[in-house]
Design an enzyme around this catalytic site. Structure first.
Site, mmCIF file in Angstrom:
data_model
loop_
_atom_site.group_PDB
_atom_site.id
_atom_site.type_symbol
_atom_site.label_atom_id
_atom_site.label_comp_id
_atom_site.label_asym_id
_atom_site.label_seq_id
_atom_site.Cartn_x
_atom_site.Cartn_y
_atom_site.Cartn_z
ATOM 1 N N CYS A 1 -6.452 -17.501 -9.274
ATOM 2 C CA CYS A 1 -6.930 -16.113 -9.277
ATOM 3 C C CYS A 1 -8.411 -16.019 -8.946
ATOM 4 O O CYS A 1 -8.813 -15.259 -8.068
ATOM 5 C CB CYS A 1 -6.642 -15.482 -10.644
ATOM 6 S SG CYS A 1 -7.368 -13.850 -10.813
ATOM 7 N N CYS B 1 -6.770 -13.747 -6.261
ATOM 8 C CA CYS B 1 -7.070 -12.327 -6.487
ATOM 9 C C CYS B 1 -8.529 -11.941 -6.252
ATOM 10 O O CYS B 1 -8.815 -10.954 -5.570
ATOM 11 C CB CYS B 1 -6.722 -11.943 -7.922
ATOM 12 S SG CYS B 1 -5.279 -12.759 -8.589
ATOM 13 N N LYS C 1 -9.877 -12.540 -2.677
ATOM 14 C CA LYS C 1 -9.071 -11.635 -1.828
ATOM 15 C C LYS C 1 -9.602 -10.208 -1.899
ATOM 16 O O LYS C 1 -9.817 -9.553 -0.886
ATOM 17 C CB LYS C 1 -7.609 -11.715 -2.283
ATOM 18 C CG LYS C 1 -6.605 -10.854 -1.560
ATOM 19 C CD LYS C 1 -6.443 -9.443 -2.053
ATOM 20 C CE LYS C 1 -6.155 -9.285 -3.524
ATOM 21 N NZ LYS C 1 -4.830 -9.692 -3.951
ATOM 22 N N TYR D 1 3.325 -10.248 -0.545
ATOM 23 C CA TYR D 1 1.974 -9.831 -0.930
ATOM 24 C C TYR D 1 0.899 -10.470 -0.039
ATOM 25 O O TYR D 1 0.037 -9.788 0.499
ATOM 26 C CB TYR D 1 1.671 -10.303 -2.355
ATOM 27 C CG TYR D 1 2.276 -9.534 -3.491
ATOM 28 C CD1 TYR D 1 1.532 -8.590 -4.173
ATOM 29 C CD2 TYR D 1 3.564 -9.800 -3.941
ATOM 30 C CE1 TYR D 1 2.050 -7.914 -5.268
ATOM 31 C CE2 TYR D 1 4.090 -9.140 -5.032
ATOM 32 C CZ TYR D 1 3.325 -8.197 -5.690
ATOM 33 O OH TYR D 1 3.852 -7.540 -6.777
ATOM 34 N N GLU E 1 -1.459 -8.627 2.718
ATOM 35 C CA GLU E 1 -2.873 -8.429 2.373
ATOM 36 C C GLU E 1 -3.785 -9.101 3.395
ATOM 37 O O GLU E 1 -4.772 -8.509 3.856
ATOM 38 C CB GLU E 1 -3.147 -8.972 0.963
ATOM 39 C CG GLU E 1 -2.466 -8.127 -0.110
ATOM 40 C CD GLU E 1 -2.713 -8.598 -1.541
ATOM 41 O OE1 GLU E 1 -2.468 -7.815 -2.466
ATOM 42 O OE2 GLU E 1 -3.141 -9.757 -1.740
ATOM 43 N N HIS F 1 -8.216 18.195 -9.985
ATOM 44 C CA HIS F 1 -8.353 18.722 -8.633
ATOM 45 C C HIS F 1 -9.785 18.593 -8.129
ATOM 46 O O HIS F 1 -10.713 18.819 -8.900
ATOM 47 C CB HIS F 1 -7.939 20.207 -8.644
ATOM 48 C CG HIS F 1 -7.906 20.825 -7.306
ATOM 49 N ND1 HIS F 1 -6.949 20.496 -6.367
ATOM 50 C CD2 HIS F 1 -8.736 21.721 -6.723
ATOM 51 C CE1 HIS F 1 -7.177 21.202 -5.266
ATOM 52 N NE2 HIS F 1 -8.255 21.946 -5.463
ATOM 53 N N GLU G 1 -3.206 14.241 -8.082
ATOM 54 C CA GLU G 1 -2.665 15.475 -8.665
ATOM 55 C C GLU G 1 -1.249 15.750 -8.151
ATOM 56 O O GLU G 1 -0.459 16.440 -8.791
ATOM 57 C CB GLU G 1 -3.583 16.676 -8.409
ATOM 58 C CG GLU G 1 -3.694 17.117 -6.970
ATOM 59 C CD GLU G 1 -4.705 18.270 -6.803
ATOM 60 O OE1 GLU G 1 -4.496 19.324 -7.422
ATOM 61 O OE2 GLU G 1 -5.682 18.100 -6.059
HETATM 62 P P1 NDP Z 1 6.062 -13.389 -1.855
HETATM 63 O O1 NDP Z 1 7.152 -13.886 -2.697
HETATM 64 O O2 NDP Z 1 5.424 -12.085 -2.163
HETATM 65 O O3 NDP Z 1 6.550 -13.313 -0.352
HETATM 66 C C1 NDP Z 1 7.054 -14.437 0.304
HETATM 67 C C2 NDP Z 1 7.450 -13.990 1.693
HETATM 68 O O4 NDP Z 1 7.785 -15.134 2.463
HETATM 69 C C3 NDP Z 1 8.646 -13.072 1.682
HETATM 70 O O5 NDP Z 1 8.451 -12.105 2.676
HETATM 71 C C4 NDP Z 1 9.787 -14.020 2.019
HETATM 72 O O6 NDP Z 1 10.849 -13.382 2.686
HETATM 73 C C5 NDP Z 1 9.106 -14.982 2.965
HETATM 74 N N1 NDP Z 1 9.713 -16.315 3.011
HETATM 75 C C6 NDP Z 1 10.083 -17.079 1.957
HETATM 76 N N2 NDP Z 1 10.561 -18.264 2.378
HETATM 77 C C7 NDP Z 1 10.496 -18.249 3.724
HETATM 78 C C8 NDP Z 1 10.851 -19.170 4.734
HETATM 79 N N3 NDP Z 1 11.369 -20.356 4.434
HETATM 80 N N4 NDP Z 1 10.646 -18.830 6.017
HETATM 81 C C9 NDP Z 1 10.115 -17.634 6.334
HETATM 82 N N5 NDP Z 1 9.755 -16.705 5.430
HETATM 83 C C10 NDP Z 1 9.945 -17.013 4.132
HETATM 84 O O7 NDP Z 1 4.992 -14.595 -1.838
HETATM 85 P P2 NDP Z 1 3.476 -14.680 -1.412
HETATM 86 O O8 NDP Z 1 3.297 -16.044 -0.870
HETATM 87 O O9 NDP Z 1 3.090 -13.524 -0.553
HETATM 88 O O10 NDP Z 1 2.734 -14.535 -2.790
HETATM 89 C C11 NDP Z 1 3.071 -15.394 -3.883
HETATM 90 C C12 NDP Z 1 3.020 -14.653 -5.182
HETATM 91 O O11 NDP Z 1 1.672 -14.419 -5.529
HETATM 92 C C13 NDP Z 1 3.670 -13.282 -5.141
HETATM 93 O O12 NDP Z 1 5.023 -13.337 -5.505
HETATM 94 C C14 NDP Z 1 2.870 -12.466 -6.095
HETATM 95 O O13 NDP Z 1 3.537 -12.438 -7.320
HETATM 96 C C15 NDP Z 1 1.541 -13.185 -6.184
HETATM 97 N N6 NDP Z 1 0.505 -12.366 -5.532
HETATM 98 C C16 NDP Z 1 0.184 -11.164 -6.071
HETATM 99 C C17 NDP Z 1 -0.776 -10.384 -5.481
HETATM 100 C C18 NDP Z 1 -1.102 -9.060 -6.076
HETATM 101 O O14 NDP Z 1 -0.777 -8.833 -7.215
HETATM 102 N N7 NDP Z 1 -1.714 -8.158 -5.335
HETATM 103 C C19 NDP Z 1 -1.485 -10.811 -4.285
HETATM 104 C C20 NDP Z 1 -1.054 -12.078 -3.787
HETATM 105 C C21 NDP Z 1 -0.098 -12.819 -4.408
HETATM 106 P P3 NDP Z 1 11.972 -12.539 1.916
HETATM 107 O O15 NDP Z 1 11.322 -11.270 1.483
HETATM 108 O O16 NDP Z 1 13.005 -12.329 2.963
HETATM 109 O O17 NDP Z 1 12.440 -13.392 0.795
#
Ligand code: NDP
Length: 464
Positions: free
Chosen positions: A43, A48, A51, A180, A184, A439, A444
């Site tokens: 984080c 976080c 980022k 995510y 982002e 407002h 709102e």
């Molecule tokens: P996510 O789980 O959010 O997304 C992973 C993405 O990768 C999905 O779109 C998934 O597709 C895709 N994917 C998974 N496996 C493959 C593969 N083998 N080939 C191609 N695409 C694939 O993970 P992130 O890496 O973005 O983030 C990790 C975690 O970190 C998040 O789950 C979140 O909880 C946390 N995070 C939170 C943030 C926040 O609160 N703002 C910011 C950044 C991270 P599909 O959808 O089809 O499964």
């Protein structure tokens, strides 16, 4: 009197680990914490915090453009990537210092070493080879980006770990994933002037979110000039003589870019931790299995945060740490509450959400009222920027409880935090209606949507 070296030994100096070590130490327990990289964890060091700083940096390009509509002439704007990286480094170093200071002030022993389990109640420190013992052990080692080992050239890709510290800002980048991190970073890089392509295996990005937000965000990103390739994945990556990455996709497209970033999920950091020796069981993804009180299969060993792959979010890891403290050191058994977690995606426009998506509500309840507003935010009237804000309330018709709120637009994350309280408190649509509007704000809209836009009867859309 305990016969162990420590009452508590924490492995991992991220959000969950530091919190459990600091609070246990402040309660008078003898605590040690070990971290092999930098205190603060994902984080603070490469998640976080940096980022969000980069999100701010990337927003200035639009601010400069928007300023004209409000009477400002802004001179030629130039961006210095190295200056941003250095400023970010200074800030995370400051935060790391605060983490250490908090631990030190509470009386915890801070170890700069990898630590592995050496059996029940025993931990081996890689830096010194020493083995120490503890009555309780908390594993809070977090996760790491998932790579694509089966894809040719995967070692040419970066992950979010490297993206923060690239020596040069790339001219172009291909980002794989639709979650995510992918979303982002696509917006961050675009805002900094990078030519961005996102490649996602599904039909629409952000698969776990409400469909209106998914569509609204994809449309906004495309409008800005981010290319989103869907239903395709990277098949191979090669490097040409100029050092550019040549990506071939499964559908046969060839994309040449300066960098390729994988953001396809994160996996638990459990390799080489000595879990087997200590009798700690994991699932098939390597995540540590825990019960409702974060207890692993081995007595005296607990696991919290991303390493358990329950919900990969910083506040959840901290909450799990506090529940561990309540349960083990305050005689108040408390299991983490993972229900109704408000969350934000710091895309541009931003997403803020809590509760069920429309599809989930339609499955859960026979009668759902959907209140939906799609409007141009006030700032866009003078800036002339083509942008929309979406707000959506989902109400269970049977008891009028608001079961989901979804926002796309400025400050959606800030709104989600407060909406999280209302959903947690079980507020009804009538409570929203009784609340005076603030407002002029965008928020709102949340208390002035009097008539449902439509309803769902057994999950099927119908006239209200
Ligand atoms: P996510 O789980 O959010 O997304 C992973 C993405 O990768 C999905 O779109 C998934 O597709 C895709 N994917 C998974 N496996 C493959 C593969 N083998 N080939 C191609 N695409 C694939 O993970 P992130 O890496 O973005 O983030 C990790 C975690 O970190 C998040 O789950 C979140 O909880 C946390 N995070 C939170 C943030 C926040 O609160 N703002 C910011 C950044 C991270 P599909 O959808 O089809 O499964």
């Amino acid at each position: 009197m305990t016969s162990y070296d420590y009452d508590l030994f924490v492995i991992g100096g991220g959000s969950g680990g530091v919190r459990s070590a600091r609070v246990a130490a402040s309660l008078g327990r003898k605590v040690a914490i070990a971290e092999e990289f930098r205190y603060g964890g994902t984080c603070v060091i490469r998640g976080c915090v940096p980022k969000k700083l980069y999100v701010y940096a990337s927003q200035f390009s639009e601010h400069f453009e928007d300023a004209r509509g409000f009477g400002w002439d802004v001179g030629e704007a130039r961006f210095d990537w190295k200056r941003l990286v250095a400023a970010k480094d200074a800030e995370i170093t400051r935060l790391e210092g605060l983490y250490r200071k908090g631990l030190d002030g509470a009386g915890a022993t801070i170890l700069n070493s990898r630590a592995e389990l050496a059996g029940p109640n025993a931990i081996r420190l890689a830096a010194t080879g020493e083995t120490v013992t503890a009555e309780r052990i908390v594993i809070a080692t977090g996760g790491r980006p998932f790579a694509l080992p089966e894809v040719e050239g995967h070692d040419l890709c970066i992950s979010s770990n490297e993206a923060f510290d690239l020596p040069e800002l790339p001219g172009s980048i291909l980002i794989a994933g639709g979650g995510y991190i992918a979303v982002e970073f696509a917006n961050i890089f675009h805002g900094l002037g990078v030519d961005v392509t996102l490649i996602y295996r599904g039909k629409e990005i952000l698969s776990r979110f409400d469909h209106d937000l998914r569509r609204g965000l994809a449309a906004a990103m495309t409008r800005k000039g981010i290319r989103i390739v869907t239903e395709d994945v990277i098949a191979s990556i090669a490097s040409d003589e100029a050092g550019r990455r040549i990506v071939r996709t499964r559908r046969g497209e060839e994309i040449a870019v300066d960098q390729v970033m994988l953001a396809i999920g994160r996996v638990p950091n459990t390799e080489g931790l000595g879990l087997e020796a200590a009798g700690v069981k994991t699932d098939d993804k390597g995540a540590i299995l825990v019960d409702a009180f974060s207890r692993t299969s081995a007595p005296g060993i607990y696991a919290i945060g991303d390493v358990t792959d329950r919900v990969q979010l910083t506040p959840v890891a901290i909450h799990e740490a506090m529940c561990f403290i309540e349960t083990e050191y305050k005689g108040n058994p408390t299991s983490p509450d993972h229900d109704l977690i408000a969350t934000a995606v710091f895309s541009q426009p931003e997403i803020g959400t809590v509760g069920m998506t429309e599809a989930q509500a339609g499955e859960a309840y026979p009668h759902v009222e959907v209140y939906r507003a799609d409007f141009r935010p006030m700032k866009a009237t003078l800036s002339g920027r083509e942008e929309r804000m979406i707000m959506k309330l989902l109400v269970n018709g049977a008891d009028r409880k608001v079961v989901g709120v979804h926002i796309l637009g400025h400050d959606a994350g800030e709104m989600a935090q407060l909406l999280g309280i209302t959903l947690k408190a079980g507020c009804t649509k009538d409570d929203f209606d009784r609340t005076m509007a603030v407002h002029p704000t965008a928020a709102e809209e949340l208390v002035t949507m009097y008539r449902p836009s439509y309803i769902l009867r057994d999950g099927v859309k119908a006239e209200a």
